[in-house]
Motif scaffolding. Structure first.
Motif, short mmCIF file in Angstrom:
data_model
loop_
_atom_site.label_atom_id
_atom_site.label_comp_id
_atom_site.label_asym_id
_atom_site.label_seq_id
_atom_site.Cartn_x
_atom_site.Cartn_y
_atom_site.Cartn_z
N TRP A 101 71.44 -6.46 83.95
CA TRP A 101 70.10 -5.91 83.70
C TRP A 101 69.02 -6.86 84.23
O TRP A 101 68.05 -6.43 84.86
N LEU A 102 69.17 -8.16 83.98
CA LEU A 102 68.17 -9.12 84.45
C LEU A 102 68.11 -9.17 85.97
O LEU A 102 67.02 -9.27 86.55
N ARG A 103 69.26 -9.10 86.63
CA ARG A 103 69.27 -9.13 88.10
C ARG A 103 68.62 -7.89 88.69
O ARG A 103 68.12 -7.92 89.82
N SER A 104 68.61 -6.80 87.92
CA SER A 104 67.95 -5.58 88.40
C SER A 104 66.44 -5.64 88.23
O SER A 104 65.74 -4.69 88.61
N GLY A 105 65.93 -6.73 87.66
CA GLY A 105 64.50 -6.84 87.40
C GLY A 105 64.09 -6.21 86.09
O GLY A 105 62.90 -5.95 85.87
N GLY A 106 65.05 -5.95 85.21
CA GLY A 106 64.73 -5.34 83.92
C GLY A 106 64.62 -3.83 83.98
O GLY A 106 64.00 -3.23 83.10
N ALA A 107 65.25 -3.23 84.99
CA ALA A 107 65.20 -1.77 85.12
C ALA A 107 66.29 -1.11 84.28
O ALA A 107 67.40 -1.63 84.17
N GLY A 108 65.97 0.03 83.71
CA GLY A 108 66.96 0.80 82.99
C GLY A 108 67.20 0.30 81.57
O GLY A 108 66.43 -0.51 81.03
#
Length: 238
Positions: free
Chosen positions: A157-164
Motif C-alpha cells: 500500500w505504501l509503495r502505491s502512494g497510499g492508493a486504495g
C-alpha cells in the motif's frame, strides 16, 4: 505539541533532507524551545515515528483484554491496530516510508520499532502456549509470521502512494498465517480408509492393489536418514 513538532520536522526533512535538519531547525519552525522538543522526543529519529509508542500501548492493552480462545486470531487483530495507525494519515505514512528508504539510520531505527511489536505479540502467545519447549518456539515463529505478513501488505500500500484500501492486502496476508497455524490439514478419504488397517510389524501399514498406502511410524528424534532407509525398505518389499 507532538503533532506540531512532527509536522515541522517533516516539512524540513522534505525541504532539506533528514541529515541536514537539526533539532534547532525543527523547534525554530515549530516556534517552541529545545526543552519542549525533548519533552516529547528523545532524539531527532524519534520524531519520524511519533505515533508508535501510543500504538504499542494500545496493542498491549488490547491483548491483555482479549479472549484466550483464539490466540492466533488475537495477535492478527492486534497487528491491525498498527495498520489503522498508518491508514489514519496516508500522506504522512507515505512520506515517512519514502524517508526511511532514503536514510539508512532511520531504516535501522524502524527495524527496532518493528521488533518491539513482534516481542509484544510473542509475549502474549507465550502466555497461551507456555514458555517451555515448543511453546516458546511456536510463539516466536507465529509472532514473526504475523509481523512479516502485516508488513508485506502494508508496504504494498505504501509503495502505491497510499492508493486504495490497505486492509485488503493485509487481511489476505494475515489469512495465510491463520491458514498455516489454525487449520489442520485433513487427510483424504482414501488415506483415512487405508489408515483404518492394522499396523504391521516395523510400523508399516499396507493396503493392497493399486491403492496401496505405506505409512512409516517413527519415534520422535529418529534421524532422517533412518526414516528414509525404512521407507525405502518398505517400498522394496511391497
Amino acid at each position: 505539541m507532538r503533532e506540531v513538532l512532527a509536522q515541522a520536522a517533516f516539512q524540513l526533512f522534505l525541504e532539506r533532507g533528514f541529515e541536514r535538519t537539526t533539532v534547532d531547525d525543527i523547534v525554530a519552525r515549530a516556534g517552541v524551545g529545545r526543552r519542549s522538543f525533548f519533552r516529547y522526543f528523545p532524539s531527532k529519529e524519534d520524531v519520524v515515528f511519533p505515533d508508535h509508542e501510543r500504538c504499542l500501548a494500545e496493542m498491549t492493552e488490547f491483548l491483555a483484554a482479549v479472549d484466550d480462545g483464539d490466540p492466533v486470531g488475537a495477535v492478527c487483530d492486534a497487528a491491525r491496530i498498527v495498520l489503522r495507525m498508518y491508514a489514519a494519515d496516508p500522506e504522512f505514512s507515505v512520506q515517512r516510508y519514502r524517508l526511511t528508504r532514503e536514510v539508512p539510520g532511520l531504516r535501522t531505527y524502524e527495524l527496532s520499532v518493528v521488533r518491539r511489536y513482534e516481542q509484544t505479540l510473542a509475549g502474549h502467545l507465550r502466555g497461551r502456549f507456555g514458555a517451555d519447549g515448543d511453546g516458546e518456539l511456536r510463539a516466536e515463529v507465529i509472532a514473526a509470521s504475523v509481523v512479516a505478513a502485516h508488513n508485506n501488505g502494508l508496504r504494498l500500500w505504501l509503495r502505491s502512494g497510499g492508493a486504495g484500501d490497505p486492509e485488503a492486502a493485509v487481511d489476505h496476508a494475515l489469512d495465510l498465517v491463520r491458514d498455516v497455524w489454525e487449520r489442520p490439514v485433513a487427510p483424504s478419504p482414501a488415506l483415512e480408509k487405508q489408515l483404518e488397517k492394522p499396523v504391521l510389524a516395523g510400523g508399516i501399514t499396507a493396503g493392497s492393489g493399486d491403492n496401496e498406502v505405506i505409512v512409516m511410524v517413527a519415534a520422535k528424534g529418529t534421524p532422517m536418514w533412518r526414516v528414509v532407509q525404512q521407507i525405502e525398505a518398505a517400498v522394496g518389499e511391497s
